[in-house]
Design a protein around this motif. Structure first.
Motif, mmCIF file in Angstrom:
data_model
loop_
_atom_site.group_PDB
_atom_site.id
_atom_site.type_symbol
_atom_site.label_atom_id
_atom_site.label_comp_id
_atom_site.label_asym_id
_atom_site.label_seq_id
_atom_site.Cartn_x
_atom_site.Cartn_y
_atom_site.Cartn_z
ATOM 1 N N ARG A 183 0.839 -1.209 0.000
ATOM 2 C CA ARG A 183 0.000 0.000 0.000
ATOM 3 C C ARG A 183 0.869 1.252 0.000
ATOM 4 N NH1 ARG A 183 -3.170 -1.767 3.493
ATOM 5 N NH2 ARG A 183 -2.167 -0.925 5.354
ATOM 6 N N TYR A 184 1.959 1.230 0.772
ATOM 7 C CA TYR A 184 2.872 2.377 0.799
ATOM 8 C C TYR A 184 3.458 2.608 -0.590
ATOM 9 C CZ TYR A 184 6.588 5.506 2.381
ATOM 10 O OH TYR A 184 7.413 6.596 2.558
ATOM 11 N N TYR A 185 3.882 1.530 -1.244
ATOM 12 C CA TYR A 185 4.434 1.672 -2.600
ATOM 13 C C TYR A 185 3.384 2.259 -3.548
ATOM 14 C CZ TYR A 185 6.505 0.538 -7.101
ATOM 15 O OH TYR A 185 7.010 0.624 -8.380
ATOM 16 N N ASP A 186 2.184 1.704 -3.526
ATOM 17 C CA ASP A 186 1.146 2.165 -4.444
ATOM 18 C C ASP A 186 0.767 3.625 -4.186
ATOM 19 O OD1 ASP A 186 1.099 -0.280 -5.699
ATOM 20 O OD2 ASP A 186 -0.645 -1.030 -4.597
ATOM 21 N N ASP A 187 0.818 4.043 -2.923
ATOM 22 C CA ASP A 187 0.474 5.425 -2.584
ATOM 23 C C ASP A 187 1.561 6.406 -3.014
ATOM 24 O OD1 ASP A 187 -1.898 4.601 -1.481
ATOM 25 O OD2 ASP A 187 -1.202 4.689 0.597
ATOM 26 N N HIS A 188 2.821 5.984 -2.952
ATOM 27 C CA HIS A 188 3.932 6.898 -3.220
ATOM 28 C C HIS A 188 4.559 6.722 -4.593
ATOM 29 C CE1 HIS A 188 3.581 7.051 1.168
ATOM 30 N NE2 HIS A 188 4.186 8.223 1.108
ATOM 31 N N GLY A 189 4.300 5.590 -5.228
ATOM 32 C CA GLY A 189 4.878 5.341 -6.537
ATOM 33 C C GLY A 189 6.332 4.930 -6.448
ATOM 34 N N GLY A 190 6.837 4.366 -7.529
ATOM 35 C CA GLY A 190 8.212 3.911 -7.562
ATOM 36 C C GLY A 190 9.038 4.678 -8.580
ATOM 37 N N GLN A 191 10.327 4.799 -8.282
ATOM 38 C CA GLN A 191 11.261 5.446 -9.202
ATOM 39 C C GLN A 191 12.044 4.383 -9.973
ATOM 40 O OE1 GLN A 191 11.284 8.850 -9.495
ATOM 41 N NE2 GLN A 191 9.594 8.759 -8.011
ATOM 42 N N GLU A 192 12.397 4.688 -11.206
ATOM 43 C CA GLU A 192 13.142 3.731 -12.011
ATOM 44 C C GLU A 192 14.428 3.325 -11.292
ATOM 45 O OE1 GLU A 192 14.028 2.969 -16.638
ATOM 46 O OE2 GLU A 192 14.502 4.980 -15.935
ATOM 47 N N SER A 193 14.680 2.032 -11.288
ATOM 48 C CA SER A 193 15.818 1.483 -10.555
ATOM 49 C C SER A 193 16.954 1.145 -11.514
ATOM 50 C CB SER A 193 15.387 0.220 -9.802
ATOM 51 O OG SER A 193 16.473 -0.371 -9.141
ATOM 52 N N GLY A 194 18.132 1.658 -11.223
ATOM 53 C CA GLY A 194 19.298 1.329 -12.024
ATOM 54 C C GLY A 194 20.144 0.261 -11.361
ATOM 55 N N PHE A 195 21.393 0.156 -11.771
ATOM 56 C CA PHE A 195 22.329 -0.782 -11.158
ATOM 57 C C PHE A 195 23.715 -0.170 -11.224
ATOM 58 C CE2 PHE A 195 21.632 -1.837 -15.579
ATOM 59 C CZ PHE A 195 22.903 -2.039 -16.111
ATOM 60 N N MET A 196 24.605 -0.696 -10.371
ATOM 61 C CA MET A 196 25.911 -0.084 -10.186
ATOM 62 C C MET A 196 26.964 -0.715 -11.089
ATOM 63 S SD MET A 196 24.687 1.925 -7.988
ATOM 64 C CE MET A 196 26.072 2.884 -7.362
ATOM 65 N N VAL A 197 27.804 0.154 -11.677
ATOM 66 C CA VAL A 197 28.917 -0.300 -12.520
ATOM 67 C C VAL A 197 30.138 0.562 -12.211
ATOM 68 C CG1 VAL A 197 27.409 -1.102 -14.385
ATOM 69 C CG2 VAL A 197 28.301 1.253 -14.416
ATOM 70 N N GLU A 198 31.315 0.088 -12.650
ATOM 71 C CA GLU A 198 32.558 0.860 -12.506
ATOM 72 C C GLU A 198 32.843 1.603 -13.809
ATOM 73 O OE1 GLU A 198 34.700 1.127 -9.915
ATOM 74 O OE2 GLU A 198 33.627 -0.212 -8.549
ATOM 75 N N ARG A 199 33.079 2.891 -13.695
ATOM 76 C CA ARG A 199 33.433 3.708 -14.843
ATOM 77 C C ARG A 199 34.571 4.663 -14.438
ATOM 78 N NH1 ARG A 199 30.690 0.469 -17.018
ATOM 79 N NH2 ARG A 199 28.946 0.766 -18.489
ATOM 80 N N GLN A 200 35.733 4.469 -15.053
ATOM 81 C CA GLN A 200 36.884 5.349 -14.795
ATOM 82 C C GLN A 200 37.198 5.442 -13.290
ATOM 83 O OE1 GLN A 200 35.705 8.971 -16.787
ATOM 84 N NE2 GLN A 200 36.461 8.252 -18.764
ATOM 85 N N GLY A 201 37.175 4.290 -12.639
ATOM 86 C CA GLY A 201 37.535 4.224 -11.225
ATOM 87 C C GLY A 201 36.460 4.650 -10.258
ATOM 88 N N LYS A 202 35.284 4.984 -10.763
ATOM 89 C CA LYS A 202 34.169 5.398 -9.910
ATOM 90 C C LYS A 202 33.015 4.406 -10.031
ATOM 91 C CE LYS A 202 35.631 9.488 -8.363
ATOM 92 N NZ LYS A 202 35.706 9.866 -6.922
ATOM 93 N N THR A 203 32.277 4.250 -8.927
ATOM 94 C CA THR A 203 31.055 3.443 -8.946
ATOM 95 C C THR A 203 29.881 4.369 -9.228
ATOM 96 O OG1 THR A 203 31.935 1.854 -7.348
ATOM 97 C CG2 THR A 203 29.559 1.923 -7.628
#
Length: 360
Positions: A183-203
């Motif tokens: 119910r909390y999710y449906d009331d507030h909505g969800g944001q697009e979920s990404g994932f973590m990768v390494e790029r030029q020494g940064k996460t």
């Protein structure tokens, strides 16, 4: 002294005790079947007499293969006069004259009297039900037998097949909490979920719908968040310690994720700790909030075959973050999940050390 009974889903405490046949009976060795443990006080108590008579009426149920029964007596006269005795297979008496077991299970009251009640434990010795003794006593026996009637049959002995090193643990969240999170999710909505990768020494976080399609909602309601944390601490973390000898002290994120069939919700093969920003993660928890209300959406661990893993509503699949895994596509409905990561103080130091490598 524990003041209250354990709740459904919590691990029942282990103990040593004396029985008629063993001076030092190791209670946890009874695991592998359903366990009924009734706190009687004394066998001459009128209520206890009715409970024991009721249990004896259903004697065939208690066979040690599927179900066993323990009656807990704090009255030395019960042993001295032989008023109740073990009946093997399936029925045993715990002599709790120092009241230590009763205290451990919340059955000992402040005035020293016994709070009469019955626990039903699952084969892993987690609490399935707590049945208080109320008048009329016959209702207690009826409630107990009704619970036993609804227990799934245990598997018969069979050759093991290849299995991923995961835990499938039911009853971490109760249905009402699962519904509140959805119910909390449906009331507030969800944001697009990404994932973590390494790029030029940064996460950094990226999105790629071919790899992952999911929407997430962080739980910012303090009461709801604390309710989740309490249950993780009392019902899940002890099981992780028992299986993996790992002392969880920290939890990363309190959120509900939704994999929707409308968007082709899925998360392709990945590991959860392969970047500097995620290297601290030790165990992943996939806690299912609405099992049976969607098709697809199972967990697979390709390194260990094609088996698909799930859990009943409120149950969790727990696994090492270093295992390759995927969430298969949801093809009907919406799959709601609670998805924390768990780690310890050593891993926390790793997280702090790697903070400079987090990109923005």
């Amino acid at each position: 002294m524990r003041a209250t009974a354990f709740s459904v889903g919590e691990p029942a405490p282990w103990f040593y005790c004396r029985t008629q046949l063993k001076e030092r009976f190791c209670f946890d060795t009874i695991a592998g079947r359903y366990v009924v443990i009734s706190f009687l006080g004394s066998s001459v108590d009128p209520t206890s007499i009715k409970i024991l008579e009721g249990v004896q009426t259903h004697r065939r149920r208690f066979d040690d293969d599927h179900v066993c029964f323990f009656g807990v007596s704090v009255d030395p006269e019960d042993e001295k006069l032989g008023r109740i005795q073990d009946s093997i297979p399936g029925m045993r008496v715990i002599w709790d004259f120092d009241r230590s077991v009763s205290s451990l299970y919340g059955a000992l009251q402040v005035d020293g009297s016994i709070r009469q009640m019955t626990y039903i434990l699952d084969p892993a010795l987690r609490v399935l039900a707590v049945i208080p003794v109320e008048e009329p006593t016959q209702s207690h026996i009826l409630s107990l037998m009704r619970c036993l009637d609804n227990l799934p049959l245990l598997e018969k002995a069979h050759a093991a097949t290849q299995q991923a090193p995961v835990l499938v643990i039911p009853r971490i969240f109760e249905p009402a909490l699962c519904k509140a999170l959805i119910r909390y999710y449906d009331d507030h909505g969800g944001q697009e979920s990404g994932f973590m990768v390494e790029r030029q020494g940064k996460t950094i976080q990226i999105t790629d719908h071919n790899h992952k399609q999911r929407r997430d909602c962080t739980i910012e309601d303090e009461a709801l968040s604390k309710a989740c944390t309490r249950r993780i601490n009392s019902r899940l973390i002890p099981e992780i310690h028992k299986a993996f000898q790992f002392n969880t002290t920290r939890m990363e994120r309190c959120m509900v994720a939704c994999y929707s069939s409308e968007e082709g919700g899925h998360f392709f093969r990945h590991r959860d700790n392969t970047t500097k920003g995620t290297a601290h993660r030790r165990f992943a928890v996939s806690l299912f909030l609405n099992s049976g209300e969607y098709d697809g959406g199972a967990l697979n661990f390709p390194e260990f075959g094609k088996a698909l893993y799930s859990a009943p509503t409120g149950g969790a699949v727990v696994f090492s973050c270093s295992l390759l895994h995927e969430a298969t596509p949801v093809i009907r409905g919406r799959r709601y999940m609670f998805l924390p990561f768990l780690y310890d103080e050593t891993a926390h130091a790793v997280r702090e050390e790697n903070l400079p490598f987090l990109g923005k």
